[in-house]
Design an enzyme around this catalytic site. Structure first.
Site, PDB file in Angstrom:
ATOM      1  N   ARG A 256      52.676 -15.407  11.209  1.00 48.65           N
ATOM      2  CA  ARG A 256      53.759 -15.967  12.033  1.00 48.65           C
ATOM      3  C   ARG A 256      54.302 -17.249  11.409  1.00 48.65           C
ATOM      4  NH1 ARG A 256      53.165 -19.155  16.789  1.00 48.65           N
ATOM      5  NH2 ARG A 256      51.504 -20.108  15.542  1.00 48.65           N
ATOM      6  N   ASP A 314      56.724 -16.947  33.957  1.00 48.02           N
ATOM      7  CA  ASP A 314      56.891 -17.968  34.997  1.00 48.02           C
ATOM      8  C   ASP A 314      58.354 -18.389  35.042  1.00 48.02           C
ATOM      9  OD1 ASP A 314      56.155 -19.862  36.957  1.00 48.02           O
ATOM     10  OD2 ASP A 314      56.070 -21.440  35.441  1.00 48.02           O
ATOM     11  N   SER A 364      49.889 -10.376  30.114  1.00 51.85           N
ATOM     12  CA  SER A 364      50.085 -11.728  30.624  1.00 51.85           C
ATOM     13  C   SER A 364      49.476 -12.706  29.636  1.00 51.85           C
ATOM     14  CB  SER A 364      49.423 -11.880  32.004  1.00 51.85           C
ATOM     15  OG  SER A 364      49.548 -13.206  32.462  1.00 51.85           O
ATOM     16  N   ASN A 365      50.253 -13.678  29.207  1.00 47.70           N
ATOM     17  CA  ASN A 365      49.775 -14.650  28.219  1.00 47.70           C
ATOM     18  C   ASN A 365      49.494 -15.976  28.911  1.00 47.70           C
ATOM     19  OD1 ASN A 365      49.157 -16.135  25.988  1.00 47.70           O
ATOM     20  ND2 ASN A 365      51.151 -15.955  25.001  1.00 47.70           N
ATOM     21  N   GLY A 389      44.290 -15.209  26.437  1.00 51.15           N
ATOM     22  CA  GLY A 389      44.047 -16.635  26.577  1.00 51.15           C
ATOM     23  C   GLY A 389      44.525 -17.417  25.375  1.00 51.15           C
ATOM     24  N   HIS A 417      39.877   1.824  38.171  1.00 54.19           N
ATOM     25  CA  HIS A 417      38.651   2.601  37.950  1.00 54.19           C
ATOM     26  C   HIS A 417      38.710   3.980  38.606  1.00 54.19           C
ATOM     27  CE1 HIS A 417      34.869   2.979  36.177  1.00 54.19           C
ATOM     28  NE2 HIS A 417      34.260   1.891  36.614  1.00 54.19           N
ATOM     29  N   ASP A 421      37.983   4.921  32.750  1.00 51.22           N
ATOM     30  CA  ASP A 421      36.577   4.538  32.633  1.00 51.22           C
ATOM     31  C   ASP A 421      36.422   3.442  31.596  1.00 51.22           C
ATOM     32  OD1 ASP A 421      35.827   5.820  29.875  1.00 51.22           O
ATOM     33  OD2 ASP A 421      36.874   7.404  30.972  1.00 51.22           O
TER      34      ASP A 421
END
Length: 446
Positions: A256, A314, A364-365, A389, A417, A421
């Site tokens: 990057r 957000d 989601s970051n 994360g 679930h 699995d």
């Protein structure tokens, strides 16, 4: 004589031309046009009310068909409302940030038409004729009119909606607001009083303030947060299980950083997220059952070919999850451009419905705001979601057993679930991790 006669004729014509010319103008009475309530039509997706974000017209403006009237925000998307009539704007029924109901008038337009004007009434798709002389709807169903229920009482649109849904006349409600305004607490207390004593519908006690020793303000749940309320309530029925792992992002960060400067010259901001999105798509090709919608009613799973990967975002109005469509066919650069586009729309709270519909898989970051671990919540009817994360520089062993500094990032996957699995999710995660740690494979499409 012939010459004299001609001179005399010319002289008379000149004199006649100097006489004032009289023009007769036919006067006719100008009849005012018909005032038509322009109602908010059904904009789909089961949306019943919207918040007015911006007006593009004001009383006195002349509008034509398809001119922009206003921009409204539902709990899912931003929509621009256009005019169905040619005419003069007479009145606006809502202010900015007011809640407008589907089927209720947004504005009044004076339409210059001698015939009766048919107007659309709400999502029922019925029509009512507006009388040319009075400009009022001709009631044909015998039902109690909206005006009779709401009458000329000061109240917010939310209070009027409650009154309309419960067929309560606002003039019967004891108002405690400034200037005789009916507050939400007033009508709720009125409804409780009716339930307790149906024989005394017009008598109520003033609402008591609970927790008198504290101060604060009441904030309405609106915009994207309302949609989150609905989806998260549905999510409660899903038996989640979570699989977590960590990933070395040294190579993807190096990749990057090498191209970021050149892309900025082209107006493209490149983060790590496009790599994570593309890696998810590549892994989904091997495990397509994770890119699916669950139909709980008939207990079937619809496996989707399109990788429409949603990105939790957000915004000033709360959390929203627009998606980048057909990621399986896009390059890292194309994904970055799409991500930039929807991020800009998110800042303006103006993401259109098309960017929110048909999400098949979500990411989601939380690392963007400094988070390391979380348990993401599945957005039905999807069956899986991932949360990434922040990268941390931590000591790790290399292949020769030496301690080295590594940029390590945690990832957590939540899966339904009932249909997935742990082994399948673990294999998917390992393949996703493989591509993230080898970004050159994503760039060359290997």
């Amino acid at each position: 004589m012939a010459l004299s006669s001609r001179l005399l004729t010319i002289s008379r014509l000149v004199e006649k031309s100097r006489e004032p010319i009289c023009r007769f103008i036919a006067a006719s009475s100008i009849r005012p046009g018909v005032v038509v309530p322009f109602k908010l039509s059904d904009i789909g997706e089961g949306i019943r009310d919207v918040t007015v974000k911006e007006w593009f017209v004001k009383p006195g403006d002349r509008v034509s068909q398809f001119d922009n009237i206003c921009e409204v925000q539902s709990d899912k998307a931003s929509v621009t409302i256009t005019s169905r009539y040619d005419g003069l704007v007479k009145a606006l029924h809502y202010k900015v940030d007011d809640v407008a109901l589907v089927g209720e008038p947004l504005i009044d337009i004076e339409v210059e038409d001698d015939s009766k004007v048919s107007t659309i009434v709400g999502d029922a798709g019925k029509t009512s004729d507006v009388d040319q002389t009075t400009g009022k709807d001709e009631k044909t169903d015998g039902a109690e009119s909206v005006d009779h229920i709401l009458q000329k009482v000061l109240a917010t649109p939310a209070v009027r909606r409650i009154a309309l849904e419960n067929k309560v006349r606002l003039k019967d409600v004891v108002a405690t607001g400034k200037g005789g305004r009916v507050m939400k607490e007033d009508i709720l207390a009125h409804l409780r009083q009716i339930s307790a004593d149906p024989a005394q519908p017009t008598k109520q006690e003033a609402p008591q303030q609970a927790f008198g020793s504290v101060t604060g303000r009441t904030v309405g749940i609106k915009g994207y947060t309302r949609h989150m309320w609905k989806t998260m309530t549905q999510s409660l029925s899903i038996p989640h299980f979570v699989y977590s792992d960590e990933c070395n992002v040294n190579q993807v960060m190096h990749c990057r950083n090498e191209v970021r400067g050149e892309l900025e010259k082209l107006g493209v901001s490149l983060t790590l997220m496009p790599f994570f999105i593309k890696a998810a798509s590549r892994a989904l090709q091997q495990y397509p059952e994770l890119n699916a919608w669950l139909n709980e009613a008939d207990q079937t799973l619809r496996v989707i070919d399109n990788h429409n990967i949603g990105v939790a975002m957000d915004t000033p109005d709360g959390l929203v999850v627009p998606n980048i469509k057909n990621v399986q066919s896009l390059s890292i650069l194309e994904i970055a451009k799409e991500l930039n586009r929807i991020q800009e729309l998110g800042k303006q709270t103006a993401i259109p419905l098309a960017d929110l519909a048909d999400t098949t898989f979500s990411l989601s970051n939380i690392g963007m705001i400094g988070g390391t671990y979380t348990k993401p919540v599945i957005l039905p009817p999807q069956v899986m979601i991932g949360a990434i994360g922040r990268a941390q520089k931590l000591p790790r062993f290399d292949d020769e057993g030496n301690v080295v500094a590594a940029n390590v990032m945690a990832v957590s996957w939540s899966a339904d679930h009932r249909v997935l699995d742990g082994v399948t999710v673990a294999k998917f995660s390992n393949l996703w991790k493989y591509y993230v740690e080898r970004p050159q494979l994503l760039l060359i499409g290997a």
